[in-house]
Write an enzyme that holds these catalytic residues in place. Sequence first.
Site, short mmCIF file in Angstrom:
data_model
loop_
_atom_site.label_atom_id
_atom_site.label_comp_id
_atom_site.label_asym_id
_atom_site.label_seq_id
_atom_site.Cartn_x
_atom_site.Cartn_y
_atom_site.Cartn_z
N GLU A 1 -6.81 5.07 7.94
CA GLU A 1 -6.60 6.49 7.59
C GLU A 1 -7.87 7.07 6.96
O GLU A 1 -8.17 8.24 7.12
CB GLU A 1 -5.38 6.61 6.66
CG GLU A 1 -4.09 6.42 7.46
CD GLU A 1 -2.94 5.79 6.70
OE1 GLU A 1 -2.94 5.82 5.45
OE2 GLU A 1 -2.03 5.26 7.37
N HIS B 1 -9.55 1.54 5.12
CA HIS B 1 -8.26 1.69 5.79
C HIS B 1 -8.44 2.66 6.97
O HIS B 1 -9.25 3.59 6.89
CB HIS B 1 -7.22 2.24 4.81
CG HIS B 1 -5.83 2.19 5.37
ND1 HIS B 1 -5.37 3.14 6.25
CD2 HIS B 1 -4.83 1.30 5.20
CE1 HIS B 1 -4.12 2.82 6.60
NE2 HIS B 1 -3.77 1.71 5.98
N GLY C 1 2.57 2.52 10.73
CA GLY C 1 3.53 3.60 10.53
C GLY C 1 4.27 4.02 11.80
O GLY C 1 4.94 5.04 11.83
N SER D 1 3.46 -1.89 10.29
CA SER D 1 4.92 -1.92 10.44
C SER D 1 5.54 -3.29 10.10
O SER D 1 6.49 -3.72 10.74
CB SER D 1 5.34 -1.49 11.85
OG SER D 1 4.93 -0.17 12.09
N LYS E 1 0.05 4.26 -0.27
CA LYS E 1 -0.60 5.46 0.30
C LYS E 1 -0.37 6.65 -0.65
O LYS E 1 -0.35 6.46 -1.86
CB LYS E 1 -0.08 5.73 1.72
CG LYS E 1 -0.17 4.48 2.59
CD LYS E 1 0.03 4.75 4.04
CE LYS E 1 -0.10 3.43 4.81
NZ LYS E 1 -0.04 3.60 6.26
N GLU F 1 -5.31 -4.66 10.85
CA GLU F 1 -4.24 -3.68 11.06
C GLU F 1 -4.51 -2.92 12.35
O GLU F 1 -5.30 -1.97 12.37
CB GLU F 1 -4.21 -2.68 9.90
CG GLU F 1 -3.95 -3.32 8.55
CD GLU F 1 -3.42 -2.30 7.55
OE1 GLU F 1 -2.30 -2.48 7.07
OE2 GLU F 1 -4.12 -1.30 7.27
N ASN G 1 0.86 -1.19 0.00
CA ASN G 1 0.00 0.00 0.00
C ASN G 1 0.90 1.24 0.00
O ASN G 1 1.48 1.58 1.02
CB ASN G 1 -0.88 -0.05 1.26
CG ASN G 1 -1.67 1.23 1.46
OD1 ASN G 1 -1.77 2.06 0.56
ND2 ASN G 1 -2.23 1.39 2.65
#
Length: 257
Positions: free
Chosen positions: A105, A103, A178, A213, A20, A172, A18
């Site tokens: 985000e 996701h 991240g 991560s 992003k 996730e 991904n």
Amino acid sequence: MRQSGSYTSRRRPLIAGNWKMHGMLDEAQQFVADLGNIASPDQVEVALMPPYTLLHPLSELLRQKGIQLGAQNVYYEPKGAFTGSISPLMLRDAGCRYVILAHSERRDIMGEANELIGKKLAAAWSAGLEPILCIGEHLEERQDGETNAVLRRQLAVLEDAPEGAALTVAYEPVWAIGTGLTASPEQVTETHAFIHEELTRLGHDCRVLYGGSVKPENAAELMACPGVEGALVGGASLQADSFMKIVQAAADVAAGE
Ligand code: PGA
């Protein structure tokens, strides 16, 4: 062969990158050049989710390498006056097989909630895309013992899903995305077992990836956890070298079963 409770995995794992909001055309071309002659191992399916602007330019190049293409999001209408949006049919037209949905985000920054996610799932299925549905708890939720309740609420979007719909789920934990923190193998194993149970209750038997991560140094340990059938990789997918090391680690684990 890995086993967890009543759940048995025999599926080919998926390693999905991904990107992003990263990647210019020259960087994407460099990525493909750096892949060189590295072949995707047979034991693993590999996919890349670049930004929309790179879908068409990467489509054929990745196909030649046996790498699947996916997008990071989609709107639910097939076409029309929805300025700034992209439709599932456009993603198919660009050569996508997968689309990441929900996701964290998008949930946390763009405010996407279950109702919208449900519409996007339905639209992805009608266009022939396979959604990668992301779920995961925040740190406070884990600390408060709320993880399973959160995941159950997020998976409720699958209640009306058509039987046999193509689906991948990505677990996730938000606190691991991240941040350099990863869930421990015990946490991953326990949580994936719960997710598989919930999916079975909802009538789905599908791959569940781990994300957060994932890097070359921890990939083998994470991929060896029961119930883990691949990874959704953010930062470490931006360089061909680290991405392919993760692919290889997953292939080695799969071959050793
Ligand atoms: P990360 O991102 O690997 O950079 O933690 C994973 C993701 O958000 O899908």
